[in-house]
Design a protein around this motif. Structure first.
Motif, PDB file in Angstrom:
ATOM      1  N   GLU A  70      39.676  32.746  42.764  1.00  0.00           N
ATOM      2  CA  GLU A  70      38.585  33.503  43.392  1.00  0.00           C
ATOM      3  C   GLU A  70      37.262  33.203  42.700  1.00  0.00           C
ATOM      4  O   GLU A  70      37.158  33.294  41.472  1.00  0.00           O
ATOM      5  N   THR A  90      45.894  31.139  44.269  1.00  0.00           N
ATOM      6  CA  THR A  90      44.481  31.214  44.619  1.00  0.00           C
ATOM      7  C   THR A  90      43.604  31.177  43.375  1.00  0.00           C
ATOM      8  O   THR A  90      44.050  31.487  42.267  1.00  0.00           O
ATOM      9  N   ASN A 120      44.095  40.329  48.072  1.00  0.00           N
ATOM     10  CA  ASN A 120      44.117  39.246  47.089  1.00  0.00           C
ATOM     11  C   ASN A 120      42.873  39.235  46.191  1.00  0.00           C
ATOM     12  O   ASN A 120      42.829  38.487  45.203  1.00  0.00           O
ATOM     13  N   ILE A 125      46.336  35.432  53.212  1.00  0.00           N
ATOM     14  CA  ILE A 125      45.324  35.937  52.284  1.00  0.00           C
ATOM     15  C   ILE A 125      44.547  37.068  52.944  1.00  0.00           C
ATOM     16  O   ILE A 125      44.070  36.936  54.081  1.00  0.00           O
ATOM     17  N   THR A 148      45.133  33.230  40.223  1.00  0.00           N
ATOM     18  CA  THR A 148      46.497  33.692  40.455  1.00  0.00           C
ATOM     19  C   THR A 148      47.345  32.443  40.683  1.00  0.00           C
ATOM     20  O   THR A 148      46.848  31.315  40.593  1.00  0.00           O
TER      21      THR A 148
END
Length: 248
Positions: free
Chosen positions: A184, A182, A6, A2, A179
């Motif tokens: 966020e 991940t 990202n 990461i 995603t």
């Protein structure tokens, strides 16, 4: 692995050369984080001057009064460039990238006075009003345009918005960008009068419980006290990115 790549960036890639990428967002010209140059390498002083002249002229042609630059991850300006930035009134700061596995977030008993709900058409106006009250500190134009931006984000299938209530009163919110691997955390907001009541923590715990098999990531201002909270909550700092800004 990461990295800052990202992180969700709002802005259109409109140009690049050997030195930088240019991102522009005509939908919200006053949003500095969407109108900037991303350097591919730490620029020499002459390369920075060329980039500054290019972006300043471009922004002036659009009625924009700022310039903003990001350096490559984990790189910092050299002494010559730093002295130039200081002498010419540029602001230099840095961002920190954090990650955590949801299982590592501290456990705690739920708080009965805090209720959380996903944003839908039914409560979108409450979410927009909460943000407007925060954003108007940066000017009415910014706050008005931010409402349009949040409406666009609401209709993005990869984005969720969460609203927190304290004893029935809107108190905070967070935006989540998904995603495959991940999620966020972005724009975690708590109203001033509801600070230190555990609302920010409850918003994060909500994220963790709904995304047990993803890595949770976020970006914090390197000079913001919030980063101390993230470290105490078991987030790991995995990257730093310097930013340079000037407002005419």
């Amino acid at each position: 692995m990461i990295t800052f790549n990202n992180i969700h960036r709002i802005g259109h890639h409109i140009y690049e050369n050997e030195t930088y990428h240019h991102y522009h967002y005509p939908e919200m010209l006053v949003r500095y984080d969407s109108n900037f140059l991303q350097f591919k390498k730490v620029p020499t002083l002459e390369e920075f001057k060329e980039a500054y002249s290019y972006l300043r002229d471009f922004h002036l042609s659009k009625g924009q009064k700022h310039v903003k630059f990001y350096l490559p991850e984990n790189e910092k300006p050299d002494k010559q460039l730093m002295n130039y930035l200081k002498d010419h009134s540029f602001e230099v700061g840095f961002l920190e990238l954090y990650k955590i596995q949801p299982k590592d977030f501290p456990e705690a008993a739920p708080q009965a006075d805090i209720k959380l709900e996903l944003i839908s058409e039914k409560n979108l106006s409450t979410f927009l009003r909460l943000h407007y009250e925060q954003d108007v500190a940066f000017g009415i134009d910014f706050a008005d345009q931010k409402i349009d931006l949040n409406r666009r984000l609401f209709h993005d299938p990869s984005i969720e918005m969460v609203l927190a209530y304290f004893n029935g009163e809107p108190a905070g919110s967070v935006t989540l960008i998904h995603t495959e691997h991940t999620v966020e955390i972005d724009h975690l907001v708590v109203e001033d009068k509801f600070q230190r009541k555990g609302i920010g923590t409850e918003l994060q715990r909500f994220v963790m419980k709904r995304n047990l098999h993803k890595t949770v990531i976020l970006v914090a201002d390197g000079e913001d006290t919030a980063r101390n909270m993230y470290r105490k909550q078991n987030y790991e700092c995995i990257g730093v990115q310097y930013e340079i800004q000037k407002i005419d």
